[in-house]
Design a protein around this motif. Structure first.
Motif, PDB file in Angstrom:
ATOM      1  N   SER A  64      -9.681  12.343  -6.342  1.00  0.00           N
ATOM      2  CA  SER A  64      -9.904  13.086  -5.110  1.00  0.00           C
ATOM      3  C   SER A  64     -11.355  13.521  -5.042  1.00  0.00           C
ATOM      4  O   SER A  64     -12.074  13.479  -6.033  1.00  0.00           O
ATOM      5  N   GLY A  65     -11.772  13.919  -3.838  1.00  0.00           N
ATOM      6  CA  GLY A  65     -13.118  14.418  -3.660  1.00  0.00           C
ATOM      7  C   GLY A  65     -13.519  14.385  -2.204  1.00  0.00           C
ATOM      8  O   GLY A  65     -12.735  14.007  -1.334  1.00  0.00           O
ATOM      9  N   PRO A  66     -14.755  14.774  -1.917  1.00  0.00           N
ATOM     10  CA  PRO A  66     -15.244  14.768  -0.544  1.00  0.00           C
ATOM     11  C   PRO A  66     -15.393  13.332  -0.031  1.00  0.00           C
ATOM     12  O   PRO A  66     -15.591  12.403  -0.819  1.00  0.00           O
ATOM     13  N   ALA A  67     -15.299  13.164   1.281  1.00  0.00           N
ATOM     14  CA  ALA A  67     -15.463  11.843   1.888  1.00  0.00           C
ATOM     15  C   ALA A  67     -15.927  12.010   3.331  1.00  0.00           C
ATOM     16  O   ALA A  67     -15.616  13.008   3.982  1.00  0.00           O
ATOM     17  N   THR A  68     -16.632  11.008   3.814  1.00  0.00           N
ATOM     18  CA  THR A  68     -17.100  11.023   5.197  1.00  0.00           C
ATOM     19  C   THR A  68     -15.925  10.793   6.148  1.00  0.00           C
ATOM     20  O   THR A  68     -14.853  10.327   5.733  1.00  0.00           O
ATOM     21  N   ALA A  69     -16.144  11.087   7.414  1.00  0.00           N
ATOM     22  CA  ALA A  69     -15.113  10.848   8.435  1.00  0.00           C
ATOM     23  C   ALA A  69     -14.741   9.364   8.489  1.00  0.00           C
ATOM     24  O   ALA A  69     -13.577   9.012   8.659  1.00  0.00           O
ATOM     25  N   GLU A  70     -15.718   8.491   8.294  1.00  0.00           N
ATOM     26  CA  GLU A  70     -15.454   7.040   8.323  1.00  0.00           C
ATOM     27  C   GLU A  70     -14.545   6.624   7.161  1.00  0.00           C
ATOM     28  O   GLU A  70     -13.594   5.862   7.359  1.00  0.00           O
ATOM     29  N   ILE A  71     -14.809   7.129   5.973  1.00  0.00           N
ATOM     30  CA  ILE A  71     -13.970   6.815   4.806  1.00  0.00           C
ATOM     31  C   ILE A  71     -12.558   7.355   5.018  1.00  0.00           C
ATOM     32  O   ILE A  71     -11.570   6.687   4.726  1.00  0.00           O
ATOM     33  N   ARG A  72     -12.437   8.548   5.548  1.00  0.00           N
ATOM     34  CA  ARG A  72     -11.117   9.136   5.811  1.00  0.00           C
ATOM     35  C   ARG A  72     -10.326   8.277   6.778  1.00  0.00           C
ATOM     36  O   ARG A  72      -9.146   8.026   6.568  1.00  0.00           O
ATOM     37  N   GLN A  73     -10.990   7.816   7.847  1.00  0.00           N
ATOM     38  CA  GLN A  73     -10.299   6.982   8.835  1.00  0.00           C
ATOM     39  C   GLN A  73      -9.872   5.654   8.219  1.00  0.00           C
ATOM     40  O   GLN A  73      -8.772   5.173   8.477  1.00  0.00           O
ATOM     41  N   GLN A  74     -10.727   5.049   7.409  1.00  0.00           N
ATOM     42  CA  GLN A  74     -10.370   3.804   6.726  1.00  0.00           C
ATOM     43  C   GLN A  74      -9.167   4.022   5.820  1.00  0.00           C
ATOM     44  O   GLN A  74      -8.259   3.181   5.755  1.00  0.00           O
ATOM     45  N   TYR A  75      -9.158   5.152   5.125  1.00  0.00           N
ATOM     46  CA  TYR A  75      -8.046   5.463   4.228  1.00  0.00           C
ATOM     47  C   TYR A  75      -6.750   5.631   5.006  1.00  0.00           C
ATOM     48  O   TYR A  75      -5.709   5.082   4.627  1.00  0.00           O
ATOM     49  N   VAL A  76      -6.788   6.388   6.100  1.00  0.00           N
ATOM     50  CA  VAL A  76      -5.586   6.615   6.908  1.00  0.00           C
ATOM     51  C   VAL A  76      -5.062   5.292   7.450  1.00  0.00           C
ATOM     52  O   VAL A  76      -3.857   5.035   7.424  1.00  0.00           O
ATOM     53  N   SER A  77      -5.950   4.419   7.910  1.00  0.00           N
ATOM     54  CA  SER A  77      -5.521   3.108   8.427  1.00  0.00           C
ATOM     55  C   SER A  77      -4.864   2.268   7.341  1.00  0.00           C
ATOM     56  O   SER A  77      -3.824   1.646   7.562  1.00  0.00           O
ATOM     57  N   ALA A  78      -5.475   2.253   6.143  1.00  0.00           N
ATOM     58  CA  ALA A  78      -4.903   1.488   5.023  1.00  0.00           C
ATOM     59  C   ALA A  78      -3.572   2.087   4.586  1.00  0.00           C
ATOM     60  O   ALA A  78      -2.613   1.354   4.295  1.00  0.00           O
ATOM     61  N   LEU A  79      -3.486   3.406   4.554  1.00  0.00           N
ATOM     62  CA  LEU A  79      -2.256   4.068   4.135  1.00  0.00           C
ATOM     63  C   LEU A  79      -1.138   3.835   5.149  1.00  0.00           C
ATOM     64  O   LEU A  79       0.004   3.584   4.778  1.00  0.00           O
ATOM     65  N   GLU A  80      -1.468   3.887   6.436  1.00  0.00           N
ATOM     66  CA  GLU A  80      -0.463   3.596   7.461  1.00  0.00           C
ATOM     67  C   GLU A  80       0.082   2.176   7.288  1.00  0.00           C
ATOM     68  O   GLU A  80       1.302   1.957   7.335  1.00  0.00           O
ATOM     69  N   ALA A  81      -0.797   1.210   7.050  1.00  0.00           N
ATOM     70  CA  ALA A  81      -0.358  -0.181   6.835  1.00  0.00           C
ATOM     71  C   ALA A  81       0.526  -0.281   5.593  1.00  0.00           C
ATOM     72  O   ALA A  81       1.529  -1.003   5.586  1.00  0.00           O
ATOM     73  N   GLU A  82       0.164   0.439   4.530  1.00  0.00           N
ATOM     74  CA  GLU A  82       0.961   0.434   3.295  1.00  0.00           C
ATOM     75  C   GLU A  82       2.361   0.991   3.554  1.00  0.00           C
ATOM     76  O   GLU A  82       3.360   0.439   3.092  1.00  0.00           O
ATOM     77  N   ILE A  83       2.426   2.090   4.282  1.00  0.00           N
ATOM     78  CA  ILE A  83       3.728   2.699   4.602  1.00  0.00           C
ATOM     79  C   ILE A  83       4.580   1.720   5.384  1.00  0.00           C
ATOM     80  O   ILE A  83       5.749   1.491   5.071  1.00  0.00           O
ATOM     81  N   ARG A  84       3.992   1.126   6.423  1.00  0.00           N
ATOM     82  CA  ARG A  84       4.748   0.234   7.313  1.00  0.00           C
ATOM     83  C   ARG A  84       5.168  -1.071   6.632  1.00  0.00           C
ATOM     84  O   ARG A  84       6.126  -1.703   7.060  1.00  0.00           O
ATOM     85  N   SER A  85       4.472  -1.467   5.566  1.00  0.00           N
ATOM     86  CA  SER A  85       4.818  -2.716   4.878  1.00  0.00           C
ATOM     87  C   SER A  85       5.577  -2.480   3.575  1.00  0.00           C
ATOM     88  O   SER A  85       5.805  -3.420   2.815  1.00  0.00           O
ATOM     89  N   SER A  86       5.976  -1.244   3.317  1.00  0.00           N
ATOM     90  CA  SER A  86       6.670  -0.915   2.074  1.00  0.00           C
ATOM     91  C   SER A  86       7.948  -1.727   1.915  1.00  0.00           C
ATOM     92  O   SER A  86       8.722  -1.875   2.864  1.00  0.00           O
ATOM     93  N   PRO A  87       8.202  -2.251   0.722  1.00  0.00           N
ATOM     94  CA  PRO A  87       9.467  -2.947   0.494  1.00  0.00           C
ATOM     95  C   PRO A  87      10.660  -1.989   0.552  1.00  0.00           C
ATOM     96  O   PRO A  87      11.792  -2.423   0.637  1.00  0.00           O
ATOM     97  N   TRP A  88      10.406  -0.705   0.545  1.00  0.00           N
ATOM     98  CA  TRP A  88      11.457   0.305   0.629  1.00  0.00           C
ATOM     99  C   TRP A  88      11.749   0.709   2.073  1.00  0.00           C
ATOM    100  O   TRP A  88      12.621   1.541   2.311  1.00  0.00           O
ATOM    101  N   ARG A  89      10.996   0.175   3.067  1.00  0.00           N
ATOM    102  CA  ARG A  89      11.188   0.597   4.459  1.00  0.00           C
ATOM    103  C   ARG A  89      12.655   0.420   4.854  1.00  0.00           C
ATOM    104  O   ARG A  89      13.319  -0.526   4.435  1.00  0.00           O
ATOM    105  N   GLY A  90      13.129   1.372   5.595  1.00  0.00           N
ATOM    106  CA  GLY A  90      14.537   1.395   5.988  1.00  0.00           C
ATOM    107  C   GLY A  90      15.403   2.216   5.049  1.00  0.00           C
ATOM    108  O   GLY A  90      16.503   2.615   5.406  1.00  0.00           O
TER     109      GLY A  90
END
Length: 125
Positions: A64-90
């Motif tokens: 963890s640590g500080p991050a720019t707004a751009e890094i945060r947005q990239q992280y949220v986008s990647a995390l959203e994709a990870e959630i939506r593609s989880s083999p556990w979905r459903g």
């Protein structure tokens, strides 16, 4: 099988990329390692890692640590994709824990994106 919490609830870790102060470091997710053949009969306990802080505390061993707004947005986008593609979905999920750095360091629209992805991807109880 999956990981078990101390109370015996199966859990999965959803985490993709985290800032390391120099760029982004890829982490392997537990969901990517464990491909379930069927959804577990016991509800999941989900942990969502939000690695952002105002500053890195000397005693903290978490990624963890500080991050720019751009890094945060990239992280949220990647995390959203990870959630939506989880083999556990459903699968049913009884708890969702946001942790890491300071999850409230994300702005409300970013948190809403993640909560929506969780609601649409898991049967939250």
């Amino acid at each position: 099988g999956g990981r078990q919490t101390p109370g015996g609830t199966p859990s999965t870790v959803i985490t993709r990329k985290v800032p390391d102060g120099l760029g982004l470091v890829s982490l392997e997710s537990a969901a990517a390692r464990e491909r379930p053949s069927a959804h577990p009969s016991t509800p999941l306990a989900l942990y969502v890692h939000i690695p952002f802080c105002v500053r890195k505390c000397h005693y903290c061993d978490f990624t963890s640590g500080p991050a720019t707004a751009e890094i945060r947005q990239q992280y949220v986008s990647a995390l959203e994709a990870e959630i939506r593609s989880s083999p556990w979905r459903g699968a049913r999920a009884r708890t969702v824990f946001f942790g890491g750095g300071t999850p409230s360091e994300l702005d409300n629209p970013s948190l809403a994106v993640l909560v929506t992805a969780l609601r649409e991807s898991f049967a939250l109880e």
